[in-house]
Every structure is written in C-alpha cells, then in structure tokens.
Write an enzyme that holds these catalytic residues in place. Structure first.
Site, PDB file in Angstrom:
ATOM      1  N   LYS A  47       0.857  -1.188   0.000  1.00 22.23           N
ATOM      2  CA  LYS A  47       0.000   0.000   0.000  1.00 22.23           C
ATOM      3  C   LYS A  47       0.892   1.237   0.000  1.00 22.23           C
ATOM      4  CE  LYS A  47      -3.831   1.808   2.878  1.00 22.23           C
ATOM      5  NZ  LYS A  47      -4.666   1.501   4.055  1.00 22.23           N
TER       6      LYS A  47
ATOM      7  N   SER B 169      -9.626   1.579   3.305  1.00 20.72           N
ATOM      8  CA  SER B 169      -8.758   2.370   2.455  1.00 20.72           C
ATOM      9  C   SER B 169      -7.781   1.541   1.614  1.00 20.72           C
ATOM     10  CB  SER B 169      -7.981   3.377   3.295  1.00 20.72           C
ATOM     11  OG  SER B 169      -7.108   2.713   4.187  1.00 20.72           O
TER      12      SER B 169
ATOM     13  N   SER C 220      -9.639  -0.919   7.426  1.00 20.71           N
ATOM     14  CA  SER C 220      -9.094  -0.661   6.089  1.00 20.71           C
ATOM     15  C   SER C 220      -8.427  -1.840   5.396  1.00 20.71           C
ATOM     16  CB  SER C 220      -8.116   0.511   6.138  1.00 20.71           C
ATOM     17  OG  SER C 220      -8.827   1.718   6.183  1.00 20.71           O
TER      18      SER C 220
END
Lengths: 101, 484
Positions: free
Chosen positions: B81, B156, B180
């Site tokens: 990420k 997210s 997330s």
C-alpha cells in the site's frame, strides 16, 4: 449538537488549514452530526459525559527504550531533496522575524 | 495444474514448490503478473517497479539454478500500500501533499519480506492518508472492483485488495485503522488480516491514528495470510508499541472443535439479506461438524463508529501536523507570511475528507471538549471488557465483515457519516486491540463477494487461523475468480 461557526474557524486556525466560507459551513454540519452521534451512543450506553477517566491505566506501564548509540547519518542529501524549497543546502522558509537595519 | 492455473489459484507454498521443481521461472511469473496489471486496467497500482522486479526475479532464478533457495516467500510477487516506506521509492499516501516525496528508509515489514525472498511489484492505490472506505478519496482516481467495475473495492486498502482479487499479485500489504484491510478484503472476496495491536511493527508506516494502526496481509487464502503473517510479525525496537511476545509460527493442521460466538449483528435489520443467508448456511455447516455455535448480544457495532471517529481523528490531527510545506511535501505557490504558507499549503494539499478529520480531531482536542475525548475512552474500555468476557467462554467471535456488499461509485462519497459507517463491524477490533480476519463467505445474488469476520482474543492468531483454515476446507469461495 450545535457547534458555533466561530468554533470551526478557531479549529481551522489551530490546525493551520485555510478554509473557504463554503467549506466552513459544510464542515460545521458534519462536525455537528459526528458529535451528536457520539452523544447519542453515550446516552444509549448509559455513560456520563465527563472528564472522569483514568488515563494512567490505559497505557503500557513500561517505556520501551533502546541504546542511544551514535551512528553516521548518510541520508542528508535524500532528506534535503524532499524539501520543496532549499537554499544553500538549507530548508528555505518565509521571513519570520524582520530585522531593522 | 498448468502454469496459468498455478499462478491464478495456487497457494504460496505450492508456487514455491513449482519454482523449485522448475515448472516455471520467477521471471516468467513476474512478467505474467505485470502483464495482468496492465491489461486489467483497474487502477490498482499507482506505480509498477517493472525493471527492478524483473532484475530481482532474474537474481532469484540464478539462485534456483544453483539450488540456493531460501525464504518463506521465495520469488513471490507482492505489493505494498502506498503508505508503507521503501527506501528510494515514492511514498505518497495517495495525497497531493506527498506526490513528490521519496522514502529515505525501509519499513520493517518490507525488510522482513525482502529478506524472505518476496519480490516487490509496486505500490497500490488507497484512500488519501488511509481515510476512507472506498478508495474514492485517492488523488490518483478510483480503483475499480474486479467483480463489478462500476463498484468500489472498499478502502482504504482498496488497491491492495482489488490487486489480490484480480490476481495481479500473490499478496499485498495494507494498513487497518478502523477496518481498512478487512472491509476491502470482504468487498473484493479475498482474505485480510488486522493483527493484534503491537504484533506487527509500524516502523515505516505513515501514521494516521497511531494507537489503532496495524499493518497486515491481504491474500488469496487463510493459509497464505498465515504464512505472510509469520514473516512480518515480531518485536521491533524501532516501534515503541511493539510487543515482546513470542514470534508467530505456522500452526499445524490438526482439527479440533471450536466454541463459536455469533454476534447478534446477524439479526440487524440493516444487514444485507444475502450476506445473512450466506453466513447462516456456513454456520449451519460448522454446527453440523459438532462445533458449539451460540448467538450472543454484541451491540457494539452500533457505537463503535462515533467513538472510533473521536479517537482516530484526534490522533490524526496531531499526526498530520507535520505536513507544513517546509521539510517535505507540497508547498503552496503564493503566500505572504509563514502562517499564511502553512494554511494555504494544508488547505490546498489535503483533500476534503482529510481536512474534515483533522478539523474534527482539532475540535475534540480543544480544552472545552475534553469530556468528549475522555468519555470516548470509557466506551473503548467497555468494548475491550466485553470482548475479554466473551473470550472466557468462546474461542471465536463471528460477525459479518460489512453490512453491505460493494457499493456503486458516488453512492456514499457525499455523505461522510454514511461512509464512516462502513467501519461499523470492523472498528471494534481497532478500539480493543484484538485481531480480526475477514475471509470470503459466498456471494450475493448479484454476484458480489460476502465477507465473514473472525475475531479472537489478543495474540491468539493461532486459533483464528486454525478456524479460518477449517472454514476454508468447507467451501471454495476463496478460489472463485472474477470474470476477465
């Protein structure tokens, strides 16, 4: 819960964020809703809204430490390269204190 | 298995065996995945490190040729990420604020994966500063859900989850502050773990809410997630909240009976009936095997979001104070004083949701609101105690991961309160520190993945993985692939 517009402006001032009048209005509404949701939750759970919470019990009692050993720092150039404005290898900022020459 | 089947469906262990057996080379595998990323065009990756990945793959192939093969993740392509640091690579948190920022050191998780042979393919899309549940707040634009391109992948860590679901990489890391990792894993039909707080080092993770943030793996199966977890967990002296517990090792596959508590969220009228049906079927199967399955009152999904917002935004307002336009990141072009520079830089550099959260956090931390802040800790403690009590009687707590399947783009983005509620069932674990794992548990009638959340007591990922691996022997949901 009602939040005064002045409070939003004050929070923006503390947070150092420029907001348009439009943004202030819309964030005011969001913050009122978010706060109200929390107050409703407290009420359903039968919890009083007050400052009586012993924070010392929440955190770990032991502070994690490591040896403070000096090492040669070799990444200065990489760090300086990330700065938006550099002058003579130094971070450049707007004038803070004006001299009276 | 032919090579394509292998790369799309095999576990990490099976892939490594195939590499050792000479069935496929690491370079072929890396090229295969990079081609898929480009062809799928789901905007899962914000940058692909093609040359570097191929170079590392060739290095690995040379090791294979000499029989010098070591590492739990040898040759395995993975993604990070865009809030996890790799020295010399961009690290932007999908924010205009950090578009030109290059990391100056490696995160601990990256170092650990690299030393076990993993090959980094690139960085994945996310909600700006990990604040969001749909990846729609990213500066780089939307990531598409591979099961339905008109829908969000969740967030997210939406880029990481969609990339694993679309088989563009074998695994990816995400970060989880309120859900997330688990929420996008559920919406994309993959397996995602939020470890016990303190079990995986946060060193090199851009801070959002430090007391809640944890890094974890997003994988094809519970088995893979466990394997990646064995690599990334463990004490790190560079993270003050890192816990000195024994390093996690793979569990054996011995089956046993479980005492399972099911939260009454399953009867909540807000729960999508297709999710309910899938979970009930699964629970019946589990019961039929002789496990104890009992429903308990666990009402905290009703309260966790507002409490989570107070705590996470308060911490975020402090953590994000560092973005001042001086040492790194965006700086406004025109300003007439130092304070004016700060305000314009932050006003222009942050997106709408990030500003909302900083503002809310700043408001909560104003002296006159200290009762709001203090009271939120009382609720968090209540949740922690309730979980503690639950695990004196049960091994496992089960909830749906989300109330709904993947929603359409634009459906919630203008209604922040509704968007925040995507975390209702997951943020409980962040507030209490317990681990949570989302695994695929079927599909809705319109073909969208359904997620099941498994919660155990803190530091008991062993029971969690034993149970998850057992559940995955009962179904093939985790092997289902989206149409191409």
């Amino acid at each position: 819960m009602r939040i005064e517009k002045e409070d939003i402006k004050k929070a923006a001032e503390i947070a150092k964020i420029h907001l348009s009048e439009e943004e202030i209005e819309s964030y005011k509404k969001n913050l009122e809703d978010m706060t109200q949701e929390f107050l409703d939750a407290l009420e359903s759970l039968g919890i009083n809204l007050d400052e009586n919470f012993d924070f010392t019990k929440s955190s770990s009692k032991r502070t994690v430490l490591r040896d403070d050993e000096p090492e040669i720092f070799e990444k200065t150039e990489m760090i300086i390269k990330n700065a938006p404005l550099v002058k003579d290898g130094l971070f450049s900022v707007p004038t803070i204190i004006k001299g009276d020459k | 298995m032919n090579n394509k089947e292998l790369l799309l469906n095999a576990t990490i262990e099976e892939i490594i065996t195939a590499l050792k057996g000479g069935e496929i080379s690491v370079e072929e595998m890396v090229r295969f995945f990079i081609e898929r990323i480009k062809k799928n065009n789901l905007n899962t990756f914000v940058e692909i490190y093609e040359d570097e990945a191929i170079e590392r793959a060739r290095e690995a192939d040379r090791k294979l040729a000499t029989g010098n093969v070591h590492g739990t993740l040898f040759g395995i392509p993975f993604a990070l990420k865009d809030n996890i640091a790799v020295k010399g690579h961009k690290l932007t948190c999908a924010s205009r604020m950090l578009l030109d920022y290059t990391a100056t050191y490696d995160s601990t998780v990256y170092k650990r994966i690299e030393s076990e042979g993993g090959i980094l393919i690139g960085r994945t899309n996310m909600d700006e500063f990990a604040m969001g549940s749909s990846t729609e707040t990213s500066f780089y634009g939307n990531t598409l859900n591979p099961w339905d391109r008109s829908r969000v992948p969740g967030g997210s860590s939406g880029g990481s989850a969609a990339a694993v679901a679309a088989r563009e990489v074998v695994f990816a890391l995400g970060s989880d502050t309120g859900g997330s990792i688990r929420q996008p894993a559920a919406l994309c039909g993959v397996t995602g773990l939020k470890p016990t707080y303190g079990r995986v080092s946060r060193y090199g993770l851009v801070a959002f809410a430090s007391s809640l943030d944890q890094i974890g793996p997003i994988c094809r199966s519970a088995e893979d997630a466990e394997r990646v977890f064995t690599v990334i967990n463990g004490f790190d002296e560079r993270d003050t909240t890192s816990k000195e517990v024994e390093k996690y090792n793979l569990t054996d596959n011995t089956t046993r009976q479980f005492k399972v508590a099911v939260s009454n969220d399953l009867n909540d009228t807000h729960l999508n009936p297709d999710i309910k049906l899938n979970l009930l079927n699964l629970l019946n199967d589990i019961k039929a095997d002789g496990n104890i399955v009992e429903e308990i009152d666990f009402d905290f999904s009703k309260y966790s979001v507002p409490v989570y917002q107070i705590l996470s935004c308060s911490e975020a307002s402090s953590n994000l104070a560092r973005y001042d336009g001086i040492r790194y990141g965006y700086r406004a072009e025109k300003y007439d004083s130092l304070f004016d520079m700060y305000k314009k830089t932050r006003g222009e550099g942050f997106g709408e949701e990030v500003k909302r959260r900083i503002l809310f956090g700043t408001y909560i931390l104003m002296a006159k609101n200290s009762a709001l802040y203090a009271s939120s800790f009382k609720v968090a403690r209540l949740i922690r105690n309730k979980l503690k009590e639950t695990f004196t009687k049960y091994d496992i707590l089960i909830t749906p991961t989300t109330f709904n399947t993947a929603f359409k783009f634009g459906e919630k983005i203008d209604d922040p309160i509704q968007m925040h509620h995507s975390d209702a069932l997951t943020s409980v674990c962040n507030l209490s520190g317990n681990p949570g794992l989302s695994i695929p548990a079927g599909f809705s009638r319109d073909g969208l993945p359904v997620g099941l959340q498994i919660i155990t007591k803190r530091f008991d990922e062993k029971t969690m993985f034993r149970f998850a691996k057992y559940v995955q022997t009962k179904s093939d949901w985790h092997r289902a692939l989206p149409e191409e």
